[in-house]
Design a protein around this motif. Structure first.
Motif, PDB file in Angstrom:
ATOM      1  N   ASP A 150       0.855  -1.187   0.000  1.00  0.00           N
ATOM      2  CA  ASP A 150       0.000   0.000   0.000  1.00  0.00           C
ATOM      3  C   ASP A 150       0.895   1.242   0.000  1.00  0.00           C
ATOM      4  OD1 ASP A 150      -2.341   1.779   0.625  1.00  0.00           O
ATOM      5  OD2 ASP A 150      -3.296  -0.149   1.010  1.00  0.00           O
ATOM      6  N   GLY A 153       1.308   1.518   5.444  1.00  0.00           N
ATOM      7  CA  GLY A 153       0.282   0.716   6.099  1.00  0.00           C
ATOM      8  C   GLY A 153       0.812  -0.481   6.849  1.00  0.00           C
ATOM      9  N   GLY A 220       4.105  -0.515   3.299  1.00  0.00           N
ATOM     10  CA  GLY A 220       4.091   0.639   2.414  1.00  0.00           C
ATOM     11  C   GLY A 220       5.115   0.549   1.310  1.00  0.00           C
ATOM     12  N   PRO A 284      -0.626   4.278  10.707  1.00  0.00           N
ATOM     13  CA  PRO A 284      -1.170   2.923  10.633  1.00  0.00           C
ATOM     14  C   PRO A 284      -1.008   2.165  11.947  1.00  0.00           C
ATOM     15  CG  PRO A 284       0.021   3.425   8.626  1.00  0.00           C
ATOM     16  CD  PRO A 284       0.268   4.573   9.563  1.00  0.00           C
ATOM     17  N   THR A 320      -4.170   2.127   6.679  1.00  0.00           N
ATOM     18  CA  THR A 320      -3.179   2.748   5.794  1.00  0.00           C
ATOM     19  C   THR A 320      -3.372   4.261   5.780  1.00  0.00           C
ATOM     20  OG1 THR A 320      -4.454   2.821   3.722  1.00  0.00           O
ATOM     21  CG2 THR A 320      -3.389   0.725   4.277  1.00  0.00           C
TER      22      THR A 320
END
Length: 352
Positions: A150, A153, A220, A284, A320
């Motif tokens: 993502d 996240g 991430g 997150p 996220t």
């Protein structure tokens, strides 16, 4: 381990794209087989380095005769996206020719028969050829893992609700923090297309209790680090051991998943009410209460009233947030997993 090269015909004369595929033949005909690919969104690299860290473990298992089920590994699944460079940055999410997300519009077939997919000579754009080829490579495998990431996240999985809670052992083995369950998808993503051929089969033939199909979101886009890669590789290896693809008595395979599980319609995407710079109050993993400030958007710097606060619509936790700190009005700020259904629930794909 066998390495082959897949070739995708380009849209122009003299243009072609290649990507490697690694295969290991299993020793047991009744063992489940596994397909793992990464970087379908070609700029998302956490899954690529996880596979790189996994490969020595697989080679060792092969050398010691512990690979029971067939394995197919595609470390970088999207050479078309990798070739899309603008000002030094890879444009890996959308095909620039068709403007279609590389993880949308996969062919949906109603049985696992490769002849139902377009052939190599079909008059298709390069991204459409790629999607047909990847789906063809995945057919026949009980375990299909599509590794993504993502913006920023927690590590989490998207799982079709028919496969839950039978896949709880997989989520536990992989060490993810959350599972998002979906049912009626509409974007024809790779995981949806990989599962679709089995959903209409008789139960005895579909064997959904043995089937593992998931999109894996590895934190991430900037979390490309040796420590994460090794931890993720260990999680993938544990899953393969837990499901009987690999034999390894030294590996503990947990059954109970202790992370968060939520239906996809509980996710609040939080569209920005204004354009500007984002000042986040949450990260997150944070738990939040309804009415709590999640972020402030600096929409008119230096002006009185130039800041816009964004408040949580319900209790939940932050899954996220955006990796960039600039936002347009209407863009999504966070994925907030709420305790109740979102008033603006998205039952299919959360993002384009």
């Amino acid at each position: 381990m066998q390495k082959t090269i897949e070739t995708i015909r380009g849209n122009g004369d003299g243009v072609a794209y290649e990507f490697p595929v690694f295969r290991i033949a299993g020793s047991a005909a009744d063992a489940p087989s596994a397909y793992i690919q990464a970087a379908l969104h070609s700029d998302e690299l956490p899954g690529v380095v996880a596979i790189d860290a996994l490969m020595p473990k697989l080679r060792k298992a092969e050398a010691e005769g512990r690979v029971r089920g067939n394995l197919t590994i595609v470390p970088r699944a999207n050479p078309v996206g990798r070739a899309q460079q603008f000002f030094g940055a890879t444009q890996g999410r959308f095909h620039l020719g068709t403007r279609t997300n590389f993880n949308r519009d996969f062919p949906l077939i109603d049985r696992p028969d490769a002849s139902l997919l377009p052939g190599d000579d079909a008059p298709l754009n390069a991204d459409e050829q790629l999607k047909a080829r990847l789906l063809k490579l995945s057919l026949g495998h009980e375990i299909v893992l599509d590794l993504h990431c993502d913006d920023e996240g927690l590590p989490y999985l998207y799982i079709q609700s028919d496969l839950w809670p039978a896949m709880a052992d997989c989520a536990a083995s992989m060490g993810v923090d959350a599972v998002v369950l979906w049912s009626d998808a509409s974007g024809a993503s790779f995981d949806e297309a990989a599962l679709c051929p089995y959903l209409k089969l008789p139960a005895a033939e579909a064997k959904l209790e043995r089937r593992v199909v998931t999109t894996v979101e590895y934190r991430g886009i900037l979390d490309v680090e040796a420590g994460h890669a090794e931890a993720d590789a260990e999680g993938l290896y544990r899953l393969l051991v837990a499901r009987g693809v690999i034999e390894d008595k030294s590996v503990e395979t947990p059954k109970e998943f202790k992370g968060e599980v939520a239906p996809i319609d509980h996710i609040e995407m939080m569209p920005a009410p204004a354009a500007g710079a984002i000042l986040y109050d949450v990260k997150p993993g944070d738990r939040v209460k309804a009415g709590q400030r999640l972020a402030t958007i600096v929409a008119a710097p230096g002006e009185q009233g130039g800041r816009v606060e964004v408040l949580a619509p319900q209790d939940g936790f932050i899954l996220t947030r955006r990796a960039t700190r600039s936002i347009r009005a209407g863009d999504d700020l966070v994925k907030l997993v709420g305790v109740a259904r979102s008033a603006d629930a998205r039952s299919g794909a959360l993002e384009q």
